[in-house]
Design a protein around this motif. Structure first.
Motif, PDB file in Angstrom:
ATOM      1  N   THR A 126      37.865  41.396  -7.004  1.00  0.00           N
ATOM      2  CA  THR A 126      39.351  42.125  -6.797  1.00  0.00           C
ATOM      3  C   THR A 126      39.588  42.826  -8.234  1.00  0.00           C
ATOM      4  OG1 THR A 126      39.858  40.264  -5.577  1.00  0.00           O
ATOM      5  CG2 THR A 126      41.560  41.095  -6.602  1.00  0.00           C
ATOM      6  N   ARG A 149      40.010  44.649  -2.972  1.00  0.00           N
ATOM      7  CA  ARG A 149      38.707  44.521  -3.097  1.00  0.00           C
ATOM      8  C   ARG A 149      37.977  45.284  -1.906  1.00  0.00           C
ATOM      9  NH1 ARG A 149      38.441  38.759  -3.253  1.00  0.00           N
ATOM     10  NH2 ARG A 149      38.944  38.455  -1.062  1.00  0.00           N
ATOM     11  N   SER A 182      42.755  44.660  -9.873  1.00  0.00           N
ATOM     12  CA  SER A 182      44.170  45.007 -10.207  1.00  0.00           C
ATOM     13  C   SER A 182      44.746  46.181 -10.231  1.00  0.00           C
ATOM     14  CB  SER A 182      44.756  44.064 -11.282  1.00  0.00           C
ATOM     15  OG  SER A 182      44.476  44.710 -12.685  1.00  0.00           O
ATOM     16  N   ARG A 183      46.011  46.337  -9.645  1.00  0.00           N
ATOM     17  CA  ARG A 183      46.392  47.805  -9.902  1.00  0.00           C
ATOM     18  C   ARG A 183      46.638  48.202 -11.314  1.00  0.00           C
ATOM     19  NH1 ARG A 183      48.958  45.024  -5.841  1.00  0.00           N
ATOM     20  NH2 ARG A 183      49.541  45.913  -3.853  1.00  0.00           N
ATOM     21  N   GLU A 184      46.730  47.406 -11.887  1.00  0.00           N
ATOM     22  CA  GLU A 184      46.725  47.704 -13.522  1.00  0.00           C
ATOM     23  C   GLU A 184      45.322  48.237 -13.935  1.00  0.00           C
ATOM     24  OE1 GLU A 184      47.979  44.973 -12.573  1.00  0.00           O
ATOM     25  OE2 GLU A 184      50.164  45.536 -12.661  1.00  0.00           O
ATOM     26  N   GLN A 185      44.181  47.666 -13.641  1.00  0.00           N
ATOM     27  CA  GLN A 185      42.829  47.885 -13.938  1.00  0.00           C
ATOM     28  C   GLN A 185      42.403  49.316 -13.258  1.00  0.00           C
ATOM     29  OE1 GLN A 185      41.232  44.350 -12.290  1.00  0.00           O
ATOM     30  NE2 GLN A 185      40.028  44.269 -14.226  1.00  0.00           N
ATOM     31  N   ALA A 217      47.131  40.196  -6.210  1.00  0.00           N
ATOM     32  CA  ALA A 217      46.270  40.394  -7.448  1.00  0.00           C
ATOM     33  C   ALA A 217      45.707  41.751  -7.365  1.00  0.00           C
ATOM     34  CB  ALA A 217      45.129  39.351  -6.870  1.00  0.00           C
ATOM     35  N   GLY A 218      45.595  42.456  -6.215  1.00  0.00           N
ATOM     36  CA  GLY A 218      45.025  43.888  -5.999  1.00  0.00           C
ATOM     37  C   GLY A 218      44.250  44.131  -4.858  1.00  0.00           C
TER      38      GLY A 218
END
Length: 219
Positions: free
Chosen positions: A170, A217, A172-175, A214-215
């Motif tokens: 997974t 996958r 995240s959007r930030e990553q 969470a984002g």
């Protein structure tokens, strides 16, 4: 374990950054002097340099210029209270990999640290990335799924690369914002959601799972 050199002469900041990075699994060493930062950076013992601009003996720009002049490719993130566009451009033109103005949020700093270390570690990575029936050719920038070539924009390709390098994980959007959009990212942007929709339309919606809260996958 990656070692990070922190060149910062404000103890409050260096201690805060060091503790945060060590909690994230990195080794750190703090140095308060520019000349000493340059000496240590040239040893090859570190995976990244966090470099403050306002250092005694040699300022950050001089340290960086000397580092690059001696052929070092060590990833460097500059930290500075100077926020003008000219200073940012000067730092990047001098060979910095990233530039973060003070004050900063630690989560943002950590994301950029991870990105620069990842970029450095994958510099000699294989020229193709494959997961199941999808292959990305890093040299020709071609994408193939189930034997069919997929036309991708530069951002779409970069986003797909992140997913295929981390299948089943997974992200995240930030990553994804930090890794794909770099300095240009806005933490409040929905651009990741937009581009995930583009990839679903081209590769098939079933390949990318939304992990609520969470984002995303890649399956």
């Amino acid at each position: 374990m990656t070692a990070i050199l922190i060149a910062e002469d404000e103890p409050r900041i260096s201690s805060f950054v060091s503790k945060g990075l060590e909690s994230a699994g990195y080794d750190t060493q703090i140095v308060e002097d520019g000349a000493e930062a340059l000496r240590l950076a040239m040893t090859g013992d570190y995976g990244l340099l966090l470099l403050d601009v306002g250092l005694p003996t040699m300022d950050g720009f001089d340290v960086l210029a000397s580092l690059r002049g001696q052929g070092s490719t060590l990833p460097v993130i500059m930290l500075t209270a100077r926020t003008s566009t000219r200073d940012t451009v000067e730092g990047l033109d001098a060979g910095a990999n990233d530039y973060i103005p003070k004050p900063f949020k630690f989560d943002e700093l950590l994301a950029r640290v991870r990105t620069r270390i990842r970029d450095s570690s994958t510099a000699t990575a294989p020229m193709t990335v494959t997961h199941r029936d999808v292959t990305l050719d890093m040299l020709s920038r071609r994408a193939v799924a189930s034997g069919r070539e997929i036309d991708l924009s530069a951002r779409e390709f970069a986003l797909a690369e992140q997913f295929l390098r981390n299948p089943g994980k997974t992200l995240s959007r930030e990553q994804l914002l930090s890794r794909v959009w770099g300095l240009d990212f806005d933490p409040g942007s929905n651009v990741v959601d937009v581009y995930v929709r583009y990839l679903r339309g081209k590769f098939g919606a079933e390949r990318i799972e939304t992990v609520r809260g969470a984002g995303y996958r890649w399956l």
